[in-house]
Write an enzyme that holds these catalytic residues in place. Sequence first.
Site, PDB file in Angstrom:
ATOM      1  NE  ARG A   1     -18.369  -6.819  12.087  1.00  6.92           N
ATOM      2  CZ  ARG A   1     -18.424  -6.390  10.833  1.00  6.92           C
ATOM      3  NH1 ARG A   1     -17.325  -6.347  10.107  1.00  6.92           N
ATOM      4  NH2 ARG A   1     -19.554  -5.994  10.308  1.00  6.92           N
TER       5      ARG A   1
ATOM      6  CB  CYS B   1      -0.900  -0.015   1.230  1.00  9.33           C
ATOM      7  SG  CYS B   1      -2.071   1.353   1.231  1.00  9.33           S
TER       8      CYS B   1
ATOM      9  CB  CYS C   1      -1.741  -0.755   8.237  1.00  9.85           C
ATOM     10  SG  CYS C   1      -2.280  -1.867   6.928  1.00  9.85           S
TER      11      CYS C   1
ATOM     12  CB  CYS D   1      -2.379   3.324   8.219  1.00  6.17           C
ATOM     13  SG  CYS D   1      -3.401   4.099   6.938  1.00  6.17           S
TER      14      CYS D   1
ATOM     15  CB  CYS E   1     -19.198  -1.298   8.161  1.00  6.21           C
ATOM     16  SG  CYS E   1     -18.134  -2.282   9.234  1.00  6.21           S
TER      17      CYS E   1
ATOM     18  CB  CYS F   1     -19.195  -5.285   4.104  1.00  2.08           C
ATOM     19  SG  CYS F   1     -18.538  -3.713   4.726  1.00  2.08           S
TER      20      CYS F   1
HETATM   21  S1  SF4 Z   1      -4.979   0.727   6.548  1.00  5.83           S
HETATM   22 FE1  SF4 Z   1      -3.224  -0.272   5.519  1.00  5.83          FE
HETATM   23  S2  SF4 Z   1      -4.036  -0.948   3.550  1.00  5.83           S
HETATM   24 FE2  SF4 Z   1      -5.465   0.594   4.348  1.00  5.83          FE
HETATM   25  S3  SF4 Z   1      -4.778   2.580   3.514  1.00  5.83           S
HETATM   26 FE3  SF4 Z   1      -3.772   2.348   5.516  1.00  5.83          FE
HETATM   27  S4  SF4 Z   1      -1.776   1.387   5.032  1.00  5.83           S
HETATM   28 FE4  SF4 Z   1      -3.100   1.073   3.245  1.00  5.83          FE
END
Ligand code: SF4
Length: 404
Positions: A272, A65, A72, A69, A202, A142
């Site tokens: 959840r 990605c 993640c 984040c 969600c 979803c």
């Molecule tokens: S949560 Fe993970 S997969 Fe989703 S945008 Fe952020 S870095 Fe990318």
Amino acid sequence: MDLLDTLTAKGLRGEVPTREEALAVLATTDDELLDVVAAAGKVRRRWFGRRVKLNYLVNLKSGLCPEDCSYCSQRLGSKAEILKYTWLKPEQAADAARAGVAGGAKRVCLVASGRGPTDRDIDRVTDTMAAIKDADPEVEICVCLGLLSDNQAERLKAAGADAYNHNLNTSENTYGTITKTHTYADRVDTVQKAHGAGLSACSGLIAGMGETDEDLVDVVFALRELGSDSVPVNFLIPFEGTPLAKEWNLTPQRCLRILAMVRFVNPDTEVRIAGGREVHLRSMQPLGLHIANSIFLGDYLTSEGQAGQADLDMIKDAGFEVEGAGEATLPRHRADVAEAAAAAGSCGSAASACGSGGGCGPCGGHSHGAPEAAPATEGTDDGPREDLVKVRRRGAGTELAPNA
Ligand code: SF4
């Protein structure tokens, strides 16, 4: 406890507590924990009986990605040794979805890493949904593809999606410390786009990232104000190779208090228990079922959960039952609000305390006169439990059968 009597009475009426009451839930002691669970359990049973909704994750595209984040394992620069693959073919995704539905899942969650979908990606997901619904027209779908551009939510809705997931994750105040490549407002905008297109929203949070109690209460109230129909509560899995790898801030008791607070603020909303259930609640998972009415079956996006059969056994042993395809998840009055909001193309807050005087502007920041933020006060005693973090090596994107 007066607090719990008040929260129970409000929850049974479908009323939202004050921010101070929500903060007080997080400040209860371990000696009070079973009373907190019992109070939240009464509210849960009022609106959801003993039903547990099972959801099944299919990671359509894993890793690589461009977003950053911190929590993640799929982020830009992640050193976590997760599965990395590009888009599954519709038949591959449908095979994985079928396994989840056969295991008892009512909803399939189609997730792809990335900032947001291209129009070609929407086409791919459209084909995937068709393949899944061909095999089982009843299954709820979803979709979770990141930030949406104009008209993409409408296209997903027209293609048969029932819901769109996009988590707020943490408070507006803290968001910039977790992610730099997009903003909290971007996330709110996508939840509103999805809701406005008639998709069930969600949207949930991640606990354990070093946030304060105030941050947790902020994001949970923001989710209520946005009219999220389903609130996934993730407990951070501190993956080695990510910036938050050392953030082991949770205990089972803390997780139960967080779940109870979320339930009291969202008495009639699907709550959840999401990622991190096995890692952080551990042997206390069955108590979580007395508060939440929904879990994921089997594995998560990049980590493995307990065996799907263990999920089913736990539900049965704790005296709960798996929600059937023909059963409504939300209480009728909530479903009516969601449908009306979808028809009106608005974000449809059921019990908005936003006070914005109309419209659906981003709300849920620090404008509610809350007490000063206090640092998280507990939860580090257990130490890291890296032994419980298992990178997913089966199911979607592999030759091995899915866990369902
Ligand atoms: S949560 Fe993970 S997969 Fe989703 S945008 Fe952020 S870095 Fe990318």
